[in-house]
Design an enzyme around this catalytic site. Structure first.
Site, PDB file in Angstrom:
ATOM      1  N   CYS A   1       0.907  -1.120   0.002  1.00  0.00           N
ATOM      2  CA  CYS A   1       0.156   0.074   0.166  1.00  0.00           C
ATOM      3  C   CYS A   1       0.975   1.228   0.104  1.00  0.00           C
ATOM      4  O   CYS A   1       1.994   1.352   0.725  1.00  0.00           O
ATOM      5  CB  CYS A   1      -1.049  -0.010   1.408  1.00  0.00           C
ATOM      6  SG  CYS A   1      -2.193   1.625   1.373  1.00  0.00           S
TER       7      CYS A   1
ATOM      8  N   HIS B   1      -8.892  -3.581  -2.592  1.00  0.00           N
ATOM      9  CA  HIS B   1      -8.076  -2.763  -1.638  1.00  0.00           C
ATOM     10  C   HIS B   1      -8.562  -1.096  -1.611  1.00  0.00           C
ATOM     11  O   HIS B   1      -8.612  -0.552  -0.516  1.00  0.00           O
ATOM     12  CB  HIS B   1      -6.614  -2.946  -2.303  1.00  0.00           C
ATOM     13  CG  HIS B   1      -5.669  -2.033  -1.506  1.00  0.00           C
ATOM     14  ND1 HIS B   1      -4.530  -2.499  -0.723  1.00  0.00           N
ATOM     15  CD2 HIS B   1      -5.303  -0.583  -1.624  1.00  0.00           C
ATOM     16  CE1 HIS B   1      -3.799  -1.709  -0.247  1.00  0.00           C
ATOM     17  NE2 HIS B   1      -4.142  -0.469  -0.740  1.00  0.00           N
ATOM     18  N   GLU B   2      -8.733  -0.413  -3.000  1.00  0.00           N
ATOM     19  CA  GLU B   2      -9.013   0.790  -2.933  1.00  0.00           C
ATOM     20  C   GLU B   2     -10.458   1.107  -2.163  1.00  0.00           C
ATOM     21  O   GLU B   2     -10.721   1.917  -1.672  1.00  0.00           O
ATOM     22  CB  GLU B   2      -8.939   1.244  -4.450  1.00  0.00           C
ATOM     23  CG  GLU B   2      -7.588   1.150  -5.154  1.00  0.00           C
ATOM     24  CD  GLU B   2      -6.435   1.791  -4.150  1.00  0.00           C
ATOM     25  OE1 GLU B   2      -6.903   2.717  -3.428  1.00  0.00           O
ATOM     26  OE2 GLU B   2      -5.169   1.297  -4.166  1.00  0.00           O
TER      27      GLU B   2
ATOM     28  N   HIS C   1     -10.021   1.422   1.602  1.00  0.00           N
ATOM     29  CA  HIS C   1      -9.593   2.608   1.955  1.00  0.00           C
ATOM     30  C   HIS C   1     -10.713   3.795   2.217  1.00  0.00           C
ATOM     31  O   HIS C   1     -10.585   4.546   3.011  1.00  0.00           O
ATOM     32  CB  HIS C   1      -8.695   3.262   0.823  1.00  0.00           C
ATOM     33  CG  HIS C   1      -7.081   3.052   0.637  1.00  0.00           C
ATOM     34  ND1 HIS C   1      -6.415   3.192   1.893  1.00  0.00           N
ATOM     35  CD2 HIS C   1      -6.364   2.317   0.063  1.00  0.00           C
ATOM     36  CE1 HIS C   1      -5.384   2.893   1.863  1.00  0.00           C
ATOM     37  NE2 HIS C   1      -5.410   2.146   0.781  1.00  0.00           N
TER      38      HIS C   1
END
Length: 214
Positions: A133, A175-176, A179
């Site tokens: 990351c 993953h995004e 966030h």
């Protein structure tokens, strides 16, 4: 945005849905965004903006378009494949990506207010590859995630979009999206692995500009 038909794993066309075309003219679109944008430093683990759910995007205006351009510029500076708005300190649900899938196909796009589809059990094939990351610079750890993902949201003009990803690109989409809901990948690790990732980060100098935590 043009849409393309989707085929299942047996090669049969799925007529019940279509996914946004984020492949055509990928290089030209990424270059245009990046050249209009200004690179910003990356926020790192510990910055409060990374640890809470971001606000929904409600204004699809020139300010949002400029933010997306800046995000593409920042992503390229940091040599990343995906970047969420809170990684440059902006409390909005939007992320950009420039990512290859496991077939080497390049996907480029931006999505606002993303929501991941809940996968049926038969599609939840886990891949435990390494993950890193930009907000935990220099650290990597094995993390099991489904090797297929569908994320739905809106484009920069507020139009509905749906993106399908497999393999590495599926990991990027998950993953995004994480966030924007206040989760870093290290939050999904065991305490031991999280501690090891933070140790890796502490031992290395970031290769791109970051915002120092107070």
């Amino acid at each position: 945005m043009a849409q393309q038909p989707v085929f299942d794993q047996d090669g049969d066309q799925r007529v019940d849905e279509a996914f946004s075309d984020d492949v055509t003219d990928a290089e030209e679109r990424e270059t245009a965004h990046r050249e209009r944008g200004t690179s910003r430093p990356i926020t790192v683990v510990g910055n409060p903006v990374l640890h809470k759910e971001c606000k929904d995007v409600t204004e699809f205006d020139e300010q949002l378009a400029q933010l997306i351009d800046d995000m593409f510029a920042s992503q390229r500076t940091a040599e990343g494949v995906g970047l969420a708005a809170n990684q440059i300190g902006v409390d909005l649900k939007v992320f950009v990506y420039d990512c290859l899938d496991d077939q080497g196909v390049r996907h480029v796009g931006a999505i606002c207010n993303p929501v991941l589809d809940e996968l049926p059990a038969e599609r939840r094939i886990l891949d435990d590859s390494n993950e890193g990351c930009l907000s935990v610079p220099g650290a990597y750890a094995s993390l099991a995630r489904p090797d297929y993902a569908v994320v739905r949201g809106q484009d920069a003009k507020g139009e509905p979009v749906a993106i399908e990803g497999t393999g590495y690109f599926a990991r990027c989409l998950q993953h995004e999206t994480d966030h924007l809901y206040g989760y870093l990948y290290i939050d999904r690790l065991s305490k031991r692995d999280r501690k090891d990732a933070l140790k890796q980060m502490a031992e290395l100098e970031p290769r791109y500009p970051v915002v120092a935590n107070d």
